[in-house]
Design a protein around this motif. Structure first.
Motif, PDB file in Angstrom:
ATOM      1  N   ASP A 168      69.012  51.659  35.805  1.00  0.00           N
ATOM      2  CA  ASP A 168      69.808  51.737  37.033  1.00  0.00           C
ATOM      3  C   ASP A 168      69.674  53.111  37.682  1.00  0.00           C
ATOM      4  OD1 ASP A 168      70.706  49.155  36.683  1.00  0.00           O
ATOM      5  OD2 ASP A 168      72.558  49.760  35.688  1.00  0.00           O
ATOM      6  N   ARG A 169      69.713  54.149  36.849  1.00  0.00           N
ATOM      7  CA  ARG A 169      69.587  55.505  37.399  1.00  0.00           C
ATOM      8  C   ARG A 169      68.162  55.768  37.883  1.00  0.00           C
ATOM      9  NH1 ARG A 169      73.904  54.377  36.593  1.00  0.00           N
ATOM     10  NH2 ARG A 169      73.569  53.891  38.788  1.00  0.00           N
ATOM     11  N   ALA A 170      67.170  55.173  37.219  1.00  0.00           N
ATOM     12  CA  ALA A 170      65.798  55.299  37.692  1.00  0.00           C
ATOM     13  C   ALA A 170      65.646  54.654  39.071  1.00  0.00           C
ATOM     14  CB  ALA A 170      64.830  54.661  36.701  1.00  0.00           C
ATOM     15  N   ALA A 171      66.289  53.506  39.245  1.00  0.00           N
ATOM     16  CA  ALA A 171      66.249  52.843  40.554  1.00  0.00           C
ATOM     17  C   ALA A 171      66.936  53.693  41.612  1.00  0.00           C
ATOM     18  CB  ALA A 171      66.925  51.476  40.453  1.00  0.00           C
ATOM     19  N   GLU A 172      68.058  54.316  41.241  1.00  0.00           N
ATOM     20  CA  GLU A 172      68.770  55.188  42.175  1.00  0.00           C
ATOM     21  C   GLU A 172      67.897  56.360  42.595  1.00  0.00           C
ATOM     22  OE1 GLU A 172      72.580  58.248  41.916  1.00  0.00           O
ATOM     23  OE2 GLU A 172      72.511  56.500  40.593  1.00  0.00           O
ATOM     24  N   LEU A 173      67.217  56.983  41.621  1.00  0.00           N
ATOM     25  CA  LEU A 173      66.353  58.112  41.962  1.00  0.00           C
ATOM     26  C   LEU A 173      65.198  57.670  42.852  1.00  0.00           C
ATOM     27  CD1 LEU A 173      65.716  61.138  41.522  1.00  0.00           C
ATOM     28  CD2 LEU A 173      64.224  60.427  39.644  1.00  0.00           C
ATOM     29  N   ALA A 174      64.610  56.511  42.559  1.00  0.00           N
ATOM     30  CA  ALA A 174      63.501  56.017  43.386  1.00  0.00           C
ATOM     31  C   ALA A 174      63.941  55.829  44.830  1.00  0.00           C
ATOM     32  CB  ALA A 174      62.970  54.701  42.813  1.00  0.00           C
TER      33      ALA A 174
END
Length: 491
Positions: A168-174
């Motif tokens: 989820d945090r990887a998606a947020e950063l992307a």
């Protein structure tokens, strides 16, 4: 547009006896530019998601190393410099770049490098230039430093402990990276120091509510991103402590105000959120007093996920001395014992020396008469929704009806399938003893609501006021009731 993605991560326990070398990285997770072309690994979720999202946006995506070492002691200089220089070489060959997305831990320390992540980011910035956008995903147990923030455009961390929100945090950063690359936002980061050193379990209130409020601030547009960087208590470096990190769009003052607001709140909650646990015998007594059914006992002193050796015998010895049966316990890192059991074969009954091999924090080895119940070469357990390696692993049983899982790869207990894959029915056990701090929680809470945290001798001292820092000063809570950073927040 072109973006580089990479991962270089480990968590360093300055007090752990085991140095972290290249073999640890290769054993735990190592891919050389092809992680996203391989099946998803427990540690590569961010890499897979980034490639998918950036390519869907039409951004050319190139990939460097993707490597993670099981937390341990100080990383050797040659190991760190070899991996860092491989990453920098790949970036140099990929230039020019519009963006770099990095998965770093945030609490990696190597011989000669107190701030590995700051060193990496400073060197990456020197290669790619100021126009290139650098985004970083951190573990929430990071040690946030001025170099890390000064050489990045975007930093965010996991929000949850256990870390079930990595993707989820990887998606947020992307998404934030894409908006930044297209000029739709101009991120501004602000840090607010809390002056606290502790552990915060976000599965429990009031921390669960604190996380919901961070997410509400993002959803309302008050901030682009809100991260509570918990810090890692056993990293002895000057900047080790908990911090709020907030990103706003082109507004430094707004970011500082939001960071300060959340810092005040977490400081106010300090006496309600620290880890609560029993000493060994009172904790065992409490567990045995609970209603029939499995009770999970958590050996917090010997968690490989925080750098401990995972071979301590203190709790196992106590259970055997008290003749408590119908117990399952693991995971014990003992490749020598695993080898002996594999040579003996399933069904063998033998004398076996177990654990206690890595130093005083491991206790004394136990000499047991055991039956080799099952051998699983190249076993793995589940972490979130991907496999995490255990190596060659063995189920042994003592004459006291204590089932012990031995592994050849040092790892914490993450999921009930660490036991169940051998044929052990945990629901029929009186006690299930896990070597972990919190990552076991999501899997085992589905097994039983009865979870008892134990303060057990080992590499992880949970009394944060007495951790013997030499590089980090003593001006922090709980060693000081109101350290200077906390006083500044409360003004």
């Amino acid at each position: 547009m072109k973006i580089m993605i990479a991962m270089l991560a480990t968590e360093t326990n300055s007090f752990a006896p085991l140095p972290t070398g290249l073999s640890n990285f290769h054993e735990t997770c190592y891919f050389d530019g092809d992680a996203t072309r391989q099946p998803r690994h427990a540690f590569t979720a961010a890499m897979h998601l980034w490639r998918q999202r950036f390519e869907r946006e039409g951004i050319e995506t190139v990939e460097s190393i993707s490597t993670f070492a099981q937390p341990g002691g100080i990383t050797s200089r040659i190991t760190y410099e070899t991996l860092r220089d491989k990453l920098l070489s790949d970036i140099r060959q990929a230039l020019p770049l519009d963006g770099v997305a990095l998965f770093l831990h945030g609490s990696m320390v190597a011989d000669g490098y107190e701030d590995c992540e700051g060193d990496i980011l400073r060197r990456v910035r020197g290669l790619v230039g100021d126009a290139c956008k650098i985004g970083v995903e951190l573990d929430l147990h990071a040690t946030l430093t001025p170099d890390m923030v000064g050489h990045s455009d975007l930093i965010l961390s996991f929000k949850l402990y256990p870390h079930t929100d990595i993707a989820d945090r990887a998606a947020e950063l992307a998404e934030l990276m894409i908006r930044t690359l297209h000029g739709r936002i101009r991120p501004r980061m602000a840090i607010c120091e809390t002056g606290m050193i502790s552990l915060w379990r976000t599965s429990d209130e009031p921390m669960a509510g604190f996380v919901r409020d961070m997410q509400a601030a993002e959803a309302s547009g008050e901030a682009l991103s809100v991260s509570f960087i918990h810090g890692f208590p056993w990293t002895d470096v000057p900047f080790s402590s908990a911090k709020m990190l907030v990103i706003c769009d082109d507004d430094d003052q707004a970011a500082e105000a939001v960071a300060r607001k959340f810092a005040r709140r977490i400081v106010a909650l300090r006496d309600q959120t620290g880890p609560r646990q029993f000493d060994m015998d009172p904790g065992i007594d409490h567990a045995l007093s609970l209603p029939e059914g499995p009770v999970v006992l958590v050996d917090t002193g010997d968690n490989a996920g925080a750098g401990a050796s995972s071979d301590s015998t203190f709790l196992l010895r106590r259970l055997l001395d008290r003749e408590i049966g119908n117990v399952a316990t693991g995971l014990y890192w003992d490749p020598i014992a695993v080898r002996i059991c594999m040579d003996a074969g399933e069904g063998a009954i033998l004398r076996l020396r177990v654990g206690g091999k890595c130093g005083p924090e491991s206790g004394d080895p136990l000499d047991l008469c055991v039956e080799v119940r099952r051998i699983l070469p190249a076993a793995s357990q589940t972490f979130v929704d991907a496999p995490a390696p255990m190596g060659d692993s063995v189920w042994i049983r003592t004459g006291d009806e204590v089932d012990v899982i031995l592994t050849s790869i040092r790892c914490q207990t993450l999921h009930p399938d660490a036991f169940e894959q051998f044929g052990i029915d945990l629901r029929r056990k009186r006690l299930v003893c896990v070597k972990s701090l919190q990552h076991f929680y999501d899997g085992f809470v589905r097994l039983t609501p009865h979870i008892v945290y134990l303060s057990v001798p080992g590499a992880l001292d949970m009394n944060f006021a007495r951790i013997p820092y030499t590089r980090r000063d003593g001006d922090y809570w709980p060693r000081v009731e109101q350290p200077s950073a906390m006083a500044d927040i409360l003004l």
